[in-house]
Design a protein around this motif. Sequence first.
Motif, PDB file in Angstrom:
ATOM      1  N   ALA A 134      38.298  40.997  35.093  1.00  0.00           N
ATOM      2  CA  ALA A 134      38.217  42.106  36.313  1.00  0.00           C
ATOM      3  C   ALA A 134      37.588  41.392  37.155  1.00  0.00           C
ATOM      4  O   ALA A 134      38.456  41.701  38.061  1.00  0.00           O
ATOM      5  N   GLY A 135      36.831  40.868  36.784  1.00  0.00           N
ATOM      6  CA  GLY A 135      36.153  39.775  38.456  1.00  0.00           C
ATOM      7  C   GLY A 135      37.059  38.883  38.665  1.00  0.00           C
ATOM      8  O   GLY A 135      37.062  38.382  39.761  1.00  0.00           O
ATOM      9  N   GLU A 138      39.256  40.088  41.296  1.00  0.00           N
ATOM     10  CA  GLU A 138      38.711  41.047  42.040  1.00  0.00           C
ATOM     11  C   GLU A 138      38.228  39.403  43.328  1.00  0.00           C
ATOM     12  O   GLU A 138      38.336  39.195  44.609  1.00  0.00           O
ATOM     13  N   ARG A 139      37.670  38.960  42.308  1.00  0.00           N
ATOM     14  CA  ARG A 139      37.220  37.203  42.847  1.00  0.00           C
ATOM     15  C   ARG A 139      38.585  36.952  43.797  1.00  0.00           C
ATOM     16  O   ARG A 139      38.798  36.098  44.726  1.00  0.00           O
ATOM     17  N   GLY A 141      41.678  38.149  45.560  1.00  0.00           N
ATOM     18  CA  GLY A 141      42.536  38.977  45.833  1.00  0.00           C
ATOM     19  C   GLY A 141      43.227  39.024  44.798  1.00  0.00           C
ATOM     20  O   GLY A 141      44.674  40.132  45.225  1.00  0.00           O
ATOM     21  N   SER A 143      43.575  41.713  42.264  1.00  0.00           N
ATOM     22  CA  SER A 143      43.936  43.266  42.843  1.00  0.00           C
ATOM     23  C   SER A 143      44.609  43.812  44.100  1.00  0.00           C
ATOM     24  O   SER A 143      45.562  44.369  43.753  1.00  0.00           O
ATOM     25  N   ASP A 144      44.252  43.361  44.906  1.00  0.00           N
ATOM     26  CA  ASP A 144      44.479  43.638  46.404  1.00  0.00           C
ATOM     27  C   ASP A 144      45.995  43.653  46.017  1.00  0.00           C
ATOM     28  O   ASP A 144      46.964  44.485  46.677  1.00  0.00           O
ATOM     29  N   ARG A 147      48.109  45.655  44.179  1.00  0.00           N
ATOM     30  CA  ARG A 147      47.801  47.207  44.815  1.00  0.00           C
ATOM     31  C   ARG A 147      49.319  47.512  46.260  1.00  0.00           C
ATOM     32  O   ARG A 147      50.269  47.760  46.101  1.00  0.00           O
ATOM     33  N   ASP A 169      42.032  44.628  30.827  1.00  0.00           N
ATOM     34  CA  ASP A 169      41.381  42.636  30.918  1.00  0.00           C
ATOM     35  C   ASP A 169      40.953  42.607  29.812  1.00  0.00           C
ATOM     36  O   ASP A 169      41.018  43.336  28.789  1.00  0.00           O
TER      37      ASP A 169
END
Length: 197
Positions: A134-135, A138-139, A141, A143-144, A147, A169
């Motif tokens: 998951a990191g 996020e690091r 972008g 995930s964004d 979405r 994950d």
Amino acid sequence: MQALIVIGHHDPHSLTHALAGQIAEGLASAGHRCEFADLASEGFDPRFSMADHAVHRRLAPAPDDVLREQARIERADALVLVYPIYWWSLPALLKGWVERVFSHGWAFEYEGGTVIKKLRGMNVHLVGVAGADAGTFERHGYSDAMRVQIEHGIFDYCGANVLSSTLLDDSEGPTAALLLASARHLGEQLFGGTRAL
């Protein structure tokens, strides 16, 4: 209640298939039913063809295979997509299913320069299976980006409600087996109105 679980993986022995099975078991334990749409084993052709282009331009009716998929979705109270994340998005098999099935006239329509969202009331749950942790998502972008691309760009465009978007994950790591319990819990809670993070 009934869910349609759409599996976007070519290997029937994959973790993705096992996770879909656990979601189904969780649904059953909560008193619900499900139908599987195993796109690869059913031979769904994800290629957007001239026939699909004609549907988009409102020059022809949808092909029979697309009509069958639309009917399966209409029978369900919730749509659950279970898929591996390839290159930070849907795999081609599932993306092609979306491109062909969520067609102009059925999922959305243009009227006087305005998009009419025709899938209002459809509830969707997304279950992405990722090799990275998951990191990493996020690091960078990712995930964004997912979405925006999937939740907003596909489902919101058609008026559907994405009730949960779950990232399972580190699926290639030593704790991958723990994801099966997470998938079963997701199935148990699918019609409970909670949003998975």
